[in-house]
Design a protein around this motif. Structure first.
Motif, short mmCIF file in Angstrom:
data_model
loop_
_atom_site.label_atom_id
_atom_site.label_comp_id
_atom_site.label_asym_id
_atom_site.label_seq_id
_atom_site.Cartn_x
_atom_site.Cartn_y
_atom_site.Cartn_z
N THR A 197 59.72 42.95 58.60
CA THR A 197 59.40 41.84 59.49
C THR A 197 58.28 41.00 58.90
O THR A 197 57.57 41.42 58.00
N SER A 198 58.14 39.81 59.44
CA SER A 198 57.18 38.88 58.87
C SER A 198 55.76 39.22 59.31
O SER A 198 55.53 40.00 60.23
N TRP A 256 31.46 46.30 88.27
CA TRP A 256 31.10 46.93 86.99
C TRP A 256 29.62 47.28 86.97
O TRP A 256 29.25 48.40 86.64
N TYR A 287 56.93 30.51 68.05
CA TYR A 287 57.59 31.28 67.01
C TYR A 287 59.04 31.60 67.41
O TYR A 287 59.30 32.06 68.51
N LYS A 326 38.86 50.30 83.38
CA LYS A 326 39.48 49.04 82.95
C LYS A 326 40.72 49.34 82.13
O LYS A 326 40.79 50.38 81.45
N ARG A 348 35.74 36.83 89.32
CA ARG A 348 34.93 37.33 88.22
C ARG A 348 33.61 37.89 88.72
O ARG A 348 33.15 38.92 88.26
N LEU A 375 34.32 41.24 90.00
CA LEU A 375 34.52 42.22 88.91
C LEU A 375 33.20 42.62 88.28
O LEU A 375 32.94 43.80 88.04
N LYS A 403 51.72 41.43 64.23
CA LYS A 403 50.58 41.46 65.16
C LYS A 403 49.44 42.30 64.59
O LYS A 403 48.91 43.18 65.24
N GLU A 406 40.58 40.18 80.00
CA GLU A 406 41.31 39.04 79.44
C GLU A 406 41.08 38.98 77.94
O GLU A 406 39.98 39.28 77.47
N GLU A 422 60.31 38.21 69.35
CA GLU A 422 59.49 37.49 70.33
C GLU A 422 60.32 36.63 71.25
O GLU A 422 60.10 35.43 71.38
N ILE A 476 39.36 51.99 79.56
CA ILE A 476 38.00 52.51 79.63
C ILE A 476 37.98 53.57 80.72
O ILE A 476 38.46 53.34 81.83
N ARG A 524 53.43 37.44 60.81
CA ARG A 524 52.98 37.08 62.16
C ARG A 524 53.65 37.96 63.20
O ARG A 524 53.12 38.22 64.26
N GLN A 525 54.81 38.47 62.82
CA GLN A 525 55.54 39.33 63.73
C GLN A 525 54.82 40.65 63.92
O GLN A 525 54.92 41.29 64.94
N LYS A 545 35.52 42.90 78.35
CA LYS A 545 35.47 44.27 78.85
C LYS A 545 35.65 44.33 80.37
O LYS A 545 36.29 45.23 80.88
N VAL A 546 35.11 43.35 81.07
CA VAL A 546 35.12 43.41 82.53
C VAL A 546 36.31 42.66 83.11
O VAL A 546 36.95 43.10 84.05
N PHE A 547 36.62 41.50 82.54
CA PHE A 547 37.68 40.66 83.13
C PHE A 547 39.07 41.04 82.64
O PHE A 547 40.06 40.53 83.13
#
Lengths: 334, 730
Positions: free
Chosen positions: A261-262, B684, B579, A227, B677, B680, A267, A279, B605, A217, A264-265, A275-277
């Motif tokens: 590739t499969s 923000w 996996y 961010k 947090r 943060l 992604k 995570e 992976e 961001i 699940r591979q 947005k802020v943390f």
């Protein structure tokens, strides 16, 4: 809720856009056709036909009157949203990779590809909304060639005549379109090509995605990185979810290595990040190819993703999405 | 000249410079050796003796001409004096000869004793008065088990990724940290010793051991191009193997820690870890059938008895050779000749056996109680009319304790329970037509008289078998999948997992429970028993992990099942997915499980994850080029049985302290997280309000700028009147 699968394209999606009201969804793909859908039920309203090559990009003005598209047939076209008629066509020496309206819908910026001896160019056109819209000036209002790495994505900012661009080298820059002068730049915004750039609701910040597996961001005023969201896959698109503190990221491995590739591979999920943390909070799977483009409803009630697999998936958020407070009662300003 | 200069300025003392640059005269006898122990002969035999001696020397790689040997004579008796002087070309040759010839047995009666000529001179001139040697200050070495003193009781693990090795602590979230980041370079892989004292790295030049608190190099073993290593169970010895036969180049360093020319051509070396000395080398090539390289070599090639006193080596089809440690001489000077022998295993020592042996060592005076002998089991396949046979043998007495004949045997696998209480022989049997294969489990009960055998017959093929450590249960993975035996890409074999337990009432093993139609192919018991993880390893489409508890209903380790709830304590605690998992390993405390996907097997992976025993993911790192994850093993506890029992009895009290610690930590962590947090969000929000204010002002300015235009618009409003006209039309 079950996603609505929009099966209107024969080839991979290139860009999808909601209009300002959020009732319509415009999708364009490599099969030369632009589709428009009712976003609430996925019914197709119509198509915009006439392009002779991959439609790389579309944008719709705030009043949902005009639609612009850029395509590999070296044209920029202006369409009437309601009739589906092509109102005007601009021709260039190379393909149009990105188009965007300004916040009022009076100007359009477009990027043309660097190819066959032609430099990458950024042009700004004034849209004449008078009459039926077929009377447009052939010549651009401004035009310049950004020096250095070619631009891949762009958008207007709130400051008149200033555009923000993302480049192949990973650079993010601000240009004055009048003079072609680079006002500000962040050379190391990304370490690989910038694949998408979407503005926040109030146009004061934007999110970029890149093949370097990160989304960021930026403050559009000074290009400060606010961010960073580091994922483990190259990203093709990043969108901001209005009213909730999330960003949506989509991507996946290169299309050329998908078959080896499969699932699940690969992604191929849409990733939700806080947005802020910074995570990751969740993932939505469904596509069986990389996600090329993501758009969120302007009211934040649904989102759509378009993939290399040729499908658009429209997801309406469940109640729990709005009610859940995984991080407690922290008030985050939009 | 020095005199002249000193005459000019005699104030200056040049003695230090003079002593420094004084020319060292070669006294010229460094290349002469005195060899004692030469047979006493008369003149007539001189020629022959000299010829023999020079031959002997050249065999050792030192060339000596007969002219260089001088033999003193006792003129009175006309015989030699029993020693000789040999002059070599240079000092290096003399040194080499000294190393190889000294203590060389010339014949049955005579052994050469070599000394430098200069040494003899020096020792004869030595001062005879005794001077007490100065006591060297004792410098404490780092404790090799320092990691066990960790106040938080954490375990360590080593990871190897790319070229980078990390030794890390694993504990509660706040206690996970890097313990050491070594800068070891250019090696194949890392390995822990079985009690966790050392970590070994395999380099081009040989093996290196590291250990102690600061991970100093502890020992090295010069076995070039070493590929595999194996520690003895008590960490006293190390076996190394290289596919390249040993080559000893000319003028290579000689000594107890290095290969001598005798070792050339061999592949396996046995070393003493403490001294670093080479004990013996072996060749993997069996005599008679050269270059049977296609057959896969068994590793470990040498199998150690659990007390480190014996090591055995098999020559397939012929014999088992047992060597004594530390001399590495063949025990009893002969191998166990067993026609057709395929495989063997030593019986492990149980905790109780160890205690007994410690007690026996402590009171050697009253060794009335016979020290238990080592046991080994081997099997021979069917030949002609002879049945296949499993034999239990005591060693060193070489008495056969038990034999069992088996029929229609395709293959046998020997599984000891880790306490040596039970032995399971997994017999793959074929029907008469040899078309289908089924499986029998022959279970020997080692703690009972005459070693009774019980047979568990199964209709399916058993892929994996595993005893519960210290327990009376075992788990098997069986399958009747038609795809078994012809694996293809994307084929995942369906399996059943069954648990069996010793029924004390009937004294035989009974099925506890079968978990049907699974894909699991690996059983991993917790080192403390009770918990078991079933994993699907090496499949491209499935990678399940299932965490099972076999005593879910009873929380005490001492269980007494009544017949009613037979098998009811088996409970799935959780399932997870990693996996592409290639390795699954419990930590030595049985609290955590580590799974890893190694780049040596595939490149998808790569990375590792750590789970608790319930299947909750604690740590997960996806890292490119991740290769190895190994927990550091722990030595056996030093607490006595009583003490352990006491701890178990007072577990509640201890656990209260730990619970408090956990709670404190959790609140601490969450408080930190909440604060972070909050910060943060504040940052923000501050930035957002600033920008929004700016935007608002700009809008305001714009609006003010357009005020005039707005008024004009008002003028336009007049036209609305026309609408009224429309109404009129209506």
């Amino acid at each position: 809720m079950r996603p609505i699968l929009l099966q209107g394209h024969e080839r991979s999606l290139t860009q999808i856009k909601f209009n300002a009201d959020g009732d319509l969804l415009f999708t364009c793909s490599k099969d030369n056709v632009i589709n428009v859908w009712f976003s609430h039920n996925g019914e197709r309203l119509g198509t915009y036909e006439g392009n002779n090559g991959t439609v790389w990009t579309v944008d719709v003005d705030p009043l949902s009157k005009f639609l612009v598209s850029g395509a590999a047939d070296n044209t920029l076209r202006l369409w009437s949203v309601s009739t589906g008629k092509c109102l005007y066509t601009w021709e260039f020496p190379t393909a149009v990779k990105r188009v965007a309206f300004n916040d009022k819908g009076t100007q359009v910026v477009c990027i043309t590809e660097q190819r066959m001896g032609h430099q990458c160019a950024i042009r700004v056109f004034e849209i004449n909304a008078e009459g039926d819209g077929t009377k447009q000036s052939k010549e651009p209002l401004y035009m310049f060639n950004p020096i250095g790495s070619k631009a891949t994505v762009c958008a207007f900012t709130l400051t008149p005549n200033v555009v923000i661009t993302g480049h192949e080298s990973g650079k993010v820059a601000l240009f004055n379109v009048k003079t072609g002068e680079e006002i500000d730049s962040n050379e190391r915004a990304h370490s690989d090509v910038v694949t998408d750039l979407q503005m926040s609701k109030d146009w004061t910040y934007c999110i970029t995605s890149s093949k370097d597996k990160a989304a960021r961001i930026h403050d559009t005023k000074n290009l400060m990185v606010i961010k960073t969201f580091n994922t483990e896959t190259p990203l093709n698109s990043a969108a901001l979810a209005p009213n909730r503190p999330f960003v949506l990221l989509g991507g996946g491995q290169e299309a050329m290595s998908v078959t080896t590739t499969s699932l699940r591979q690969g992604k191929f999920e849409t990733r939700f990040w806080h947005k802020v943390f910074e995570e990751e909070v969740g993932r939505v799977k469904g596509h069986f190819g990389p996600i090329n483009t993501i758009a969120v409803h302007p009211a934040g009630t649904s989102y759509a993703s378009g993939g290399e697999d040729g499908f658009v998936r429209v997801h309406h958020f469940d109640d729990s999405y709005f009610k859940a407070k995984p991080y407690g009662d922290l008030e985050i300003i939009e | 000249m020095p005199e002249a200069s000193s005459a000019i300025d005699d104030n200056i003392d040049y003695s230090d410079i003079e002593s420094k640059y004084q020319v060292q005269y070669d006294d010229g006898f460094d290349n002469v050796l005195v060899v004692d122990g030469v047979p006493v002969i008369d003149k007539s035999k001189l020629e022959r003796l000299l010829a023999k001696v020079t031959k002997e020397f050249s065999k050792k790689g030192v060339s000596v001409k007969q002219d260089d040997i001088f033999m003193p004579w006792d003129n009175a008796s006309g015989k030699s004096k029993g020693f000789m002087f040999i002059e070599f070309r240079n000092v290096d040759d003399a040194n080499l000869a000294l190393a190889t010839i000294h203590n060389h047995p010339f014949d049955a009666k005579h052994t050469f004793k070599a000394n430098r000529f200069t040494d003899i001179e020096r020792y004869t001139e030595m001062d005879e008065t005794y001077v007490e040697p100065k006591l060297e200050n004792f410098e404490p070495r780092e404790h090799l088990r320092a990691w066990l003193a960790d106040p938080q009781g954490r375990d360590q693990y080593v990871t190897y990724r790319g070229d980078e090795v990390l030794i890390q602590w694993h504990g509660k979230p706040s206690q996970c940290e890097v313990a050491h980041k070594p800068d070891w370079k250019d090696f194949l892989y890392v390995a822990w010793s079985p009690l966790g004292t050392y970590v070994a790295t395999l380099h081009r030049q040989g093996v290196r051991l590291w250990g102690g608190l600061s991970w100093q190099p502890q020992q090295r073993f010069a076995h070039p191009l070493v590929k595999l290593i194996d520690f003895s169970p008590c960490e006293q010895y190390l076996v190394t193997w290289s596919n390249e036969p040993i080559v000893v180049p000319e003028r290579a360093v000689q000594g107890p820690q290095y290969f001598s020319p005798d070792d050339e051509g061999n592949n396996i070396a046995v070393w003493d870890i403490k001294s670093g000395d080479l004990l013996r080398t072996f060749s993997t090539q069996t005599d008679g059938e050269p270059h049977s390289a296609k057959k896969q070599m068994q590793w470990p090639a040498l199998k150690w008895s659990p007390d480190d006193k014996l090591v055995a080596r098999i020559t397939p089809g012929q014999m088992i050779s047992v060597h004594e440690l530390p001399s590495m001489f063949l025990h009893g000077k002969k191998s166990l000749k067993i026609e057709g022998v395929v495989d063997f295993e030593w019986c492990p020592l149980g905790d109780k056996d160890k205690e007994d042996s410690v007690a026996a060592n402590g009171s050697t005076a009253k060794s009335s109680k016979k020290v238990q002998e080592n046991m080994l089991v081997y099997w021979t396949p069917e030949v002609a009319n002879q049945p296949a046979r499993v034999t239990l043998l005591a060693f060193p007495s070489r008495t056969i304790l038990r034999q069992k004949n088996l029929f229609h045997v395709t293959e046998c696998k020997l599984f000891w329970q880790n306490q040596g209480d039970f032995l399971c022989v997994k017999v793959d049997r074929h029907t008469k037509t040899k078309k289908s294969i089924f499986c029998n489990l022959e279970i020997f009960r080692m703690r009972e008289k005459d070693y009774p055998v019980e047979v568990v017959e199964l209709k399916d093929t058993v892929l994996d078998f595993s005893w519960e450590p210290k327990g009376e249960r075992f788990a098997i993975v069986s399958s009747n999948d038609p795809n078994l035996g012809n694996p293809g890409p994307g084929v995942t074999i369906k399996t059943d997992v069954s648990f069996y337990q010793l029924d004390h009432g009937k004294n035989d093993f009974r099925l506890l429970r079968t978990l049907p139609s699974r894909t699991s192919n690996a059983i991993r018991w917790s080192p403390r028993g009770r918990h078991v993880v079933l994993a699907t390893v090496g499949s491209s489409s499935k990678s399940e992990l299932e965490f099972w508890d076999l005593d879910f209903n009873s929380d005490d380790a001492h269980r007494k099942e009544s017949q009613a709830d037979w098998g009811s304590g088996i409970q799935l605690l959780g399932s997870a997915d990693h996996y592409g998992v290639t390795d699954v390993e419990w930590d030595p405390s049985g609290r955590y499980l580590a799974t890893s996907a190694s780049a040596w097997t595939h490149t998808l992976e790569n990375g590792y994850a750590i789970w608790d025993f319930r299947g909750q993911e604690l740590v997960k790192h996806i890292q490119d080029r991740f290769k190895q994850f190994i927990w550091r093993p722990r030595p056996v506890t030093l607490l006595s049985k009583e003490k352990q029992k006491q701890i178990r009895r007072n577990l509640r009290e201890y656990s209260r302290a730990f619970d408090e610690e956990d709670a404190a930590e959790e609140s601490n962590v969450s408080a930190e997280l909440i604060a972070l947090r909050k910060r943060l969000v504040d940052e923000w929000n501050a930035w957002r309000t600033l920008r929004m204010k700016e935007v608002g002002e700009e809008r305001h300015h714009k609006l003010q700028g357009k005020d005039d235009a707005k008024e004009e618009i008002e003028v336009w409003v007049d036209e609305v009147i026309e609408q009224i006209e429309e109404i009129i039309i209506e």
